[in-house]
Design an enzyme around this catalytic site. Sequence first.
Site, PDB file in Angstrom:
ATOM      1  N   ASP A  34      97.289  43.269  48.629  1.00  0.00           N
ATOM      2  CA  ASP A  34      97.941  44.173  48.183  1.00  0.00           C
ATOM      3  C   ASP A  34      98.482  43.592  46.716  1.00  0.00           C
ATOM      4  O   ASP A  34      98.534  42.385  46.213  1.00  0.00           O
ATOM      5  CB  ASP A  34      99.250  44.064  48.862  1.00  0.00           C
ATOM      6  CG  ASP A  34      98.963  45.156  50.333  1.00  0.00           C
ATOM      7  OD1 ASP A  34      98.081  45.747  50.083  1.00  0.00           O
ATOM      8  OD2 ASP A  34      99.607  44.736  51.145  1.00  0.00           O
ATOM      9  N   ASP A  79      98.966  49.175  58.283  1.00  0.00           N
ATOM     10  CA  ASP A  79      98.026  48.253  57.734  1.00  0.00           C
ATOM     11  C   ASP A  79      97.555  47.458  59.269  1.00  0.00           C
ATOM     12  O   ASP A  79      96.642  46.522  58.805  1.00  0.00           O
ATOM     13  CB  ASP A  79      98.498  47.172  56.712  1.00  0.00           C
ATOM     14  CG  ASP A  79      99.080  47.767  55.424  1.00  0.00           C
ATOM     15  OD1 ASP A  79      98.095  48.554  55.180  1.00  0.00           O
ATOM     16  OD2 ASP A  79     100.008  47.467  54.779  1.00  0.00           O
TER      17      ASP A  79
END
Length: 849
Positions: free
Chosen positions: A147, A478
């Site tokens: 990320d 996620d």
Amino acid sequence: SYEKYGTNELEDDKPDIVAKVKNADEDSRFRIKERSILQAKLTKLAIQIGYAGMTMAILTIVVLLIRFSVEEFAYKKEKWNNKYWNRLVKYLITGISVLVVAVPEGLPLAVTISLAYAVKQMMHDNNLVRHLDACETMGNVTAICSDKTGTLTTNRMTVVQVYVGEKYYKNIEQLQKGNEMVIPIRTRDIIIEGIAVNSSYSTKLLPPSEKETLPKQVGNKTECALLSFVVNCGGSYDEIRQRYPEECFVHVYTFNSVRKYMSTVIEQDDGTIRMFTKGASEIVLKKCTSILNCNGETVPFSSVDYDRLVQSVIEPMSCDGLRTICIAFKDYRQGELPDWDDETNVVEDLTCISLCGIEDPVRPEVISAINKCKKAGITVRMVTGDNVHTARSIAIKCGIITPNDSFLVLDGKEFNRRIRRKQNGHIDQVQFDKVWPNLRVLARSSPQDKYMVVTGIIASKINPSREVVAVTGDGTNDGPALKKADVGFAMGIQGTDVAKEASDIILVDDDFSSIVKAIMWGRNVYDSIAKFLQFQLTANLSAGLISVISAAAISTVPLRAVQMLWVNLVMDTLASLALASEKPTEELLKRKPYGRTRSIISRLMLRNIIGQSLYQLAVMFVILYCGEEFLNVNSAIHTVEDNRKPNQHFTIVFNAFVLMTLFNEINARKLHGERNVFKGILSNPVFYTIWILCFILIVTFGNNAFSCVALTIEQWGWCLLFGVGSLVWAQILIMIPVKPFVRLYFCFCPCYKNVNISNDDDDEYEHINHDDDSETNMDKRKLFSSKRFSPALVMRLGGTPSKILWLRGFTRLQMQFRVIHAFRSRLEEVREKLYEVRHSSQPGYTNIC
């Protein structure tokens, strides 16, 4: 389910999670991963060692029995006597001892000690390990999908640029002249009210502590940046929130990764219903049909204005690495309220208030961490929800890409277009394999896109050693990607509970550099286990071969059963502790990762194991057959009765074997051909303490209990000389090329030519850039592929008839595989055609079937 993410074609041959995830919030639905990469390699190696040990044990017993039968019954013409049972039992015990010695019982202990030691030390590096096997898996990682926010950046966001009143302010300080704002009062009030109301009420700014100078941000960092902008505009978000409590909201459209905006509907004091919207600038701006001008008046906003604003404001902000947020509103009269459940028609015809450029600075330590990953052969890919320009700018600042690179920077829409089939929209692994090697940044991505990236890279087979993927995540959505990845990293600060439960390691500080430390510890665990194997397999091979050969040559084994078992017990236990306690160094990050399929026994290790075993065998046979001359002992190889009693001759053999094994333990500390085997030995007190303890326990004590007798000073000197000779022989072995050992292996087993025996320093595959699709590099890859997967290398070893026959058989087999591949391709086309016909309900469906 997998169908929800559209990734049912990307399952591996042996999927490691269940294909059903009915609810992302129910983490119990996720199936626990199967064996780790190292566990799979060690299991395969253990089976091979078991076969080899069983073979040597049976061979030892058979040879002893045949020798005994020939000597007693064929040569001496003796008849069976019950006293022979004692000798047969001894032969059986000897065979069992060989089997026990061949199996490295200390290997599970070495693995456990290495992992436990690494887990404890990784906690000091802000890595909270939830699953023990994640440590060693990190040592094999070849790709990291990270990320951006909070991992590569500081997650301390600030509004630094703004477009308001049809004017672009590149410095937020330009909004104030003295004590007055340059923007109209009406525009300012709408901005303050829109940000204060259309944000999570749990997001707020707290006064700084004594050691801090900036306010403490609590909650969503993007909203904290906007609240700071409210304060800079002279507003108070607390007063507005008290005026409009959450219970009085008319309707709320929460933010998610699909819509990429949020809206809040309130009723104002004058009875007007107003909806505030904020979100991704290019998405919210498309829904705007008007905009507030420099006087705070509403003016039309056309598609031409949209294009102009994108080019002159949004793209420059994005190129500066800023996250762009659009703030808009829409008013409704009491009698003209829409159906709030019809979101598509409600969030339309908005009025743009302003565009805010939010800066999230890159962490200063990230650049060096990513450079270390590149040197370590690990590819870092950034998966973010920001737009393409912002993502590219941040990637350049981090060092993931450079301005002149030809790597791919895609958004989620273009990524899906490239990897999906046009006929049915399913993911095509062949198309995916054309995209992912050059992919470095995936922008405007959803959790489903991240899951597809992880799944596709793991399933890909274009790299012979296969990819090992680590992924970071912080949100509930996620969870599938974190579970599917070989190693999942959850954020300890901003990560949700679901993400943490689905992860293998939690980053306590949300910092990317902590991942690099985890890689270093993972490689150290892998190397510690490889060091133990290099040490133990050498001793096991020597003990097994000396038993088999001496049984055939002198009808007895110089290493008695109790001696082999004693050495095995002490050596396995203590050596595993000594070699598993080595501390990691930066040099671990200067070599390529091993990958998923490459064997834990490298070519260099194979050379060291075979070389040291030959040295130990040579020394023991010299002592056996020539020891009577220069060691001043009575030979014990011809008198069977003496062989049953402790004697100096066999004691010297045992003593020399133990000392050679002890000194070879020092050699085993280095795996990659390093000459200085003593480097760092004083920094590991556990190692040299255990080494001295083994020397005292095995050599000094025992005597009659372990079939040993006292030796003279001269005999001790010879044993020590043979032991030190292991260190000298290791320096000679370094000068021997490793390829002859592998070619020798392939000569005996040509059908196993494609077996994955890794090479750390002499593997040309590692010198090919698999991310470069240029003509020159593609030619290199084709050339290497032909060397690795065709019989050309075998023919270079010599054109013997057996090799020529094998070559012809291999060529014929290749042709058969081509036919099978063509048939499978045709079957796939027919299946797709049947799928289309069945779902189109054409009348010819039955005939086609």
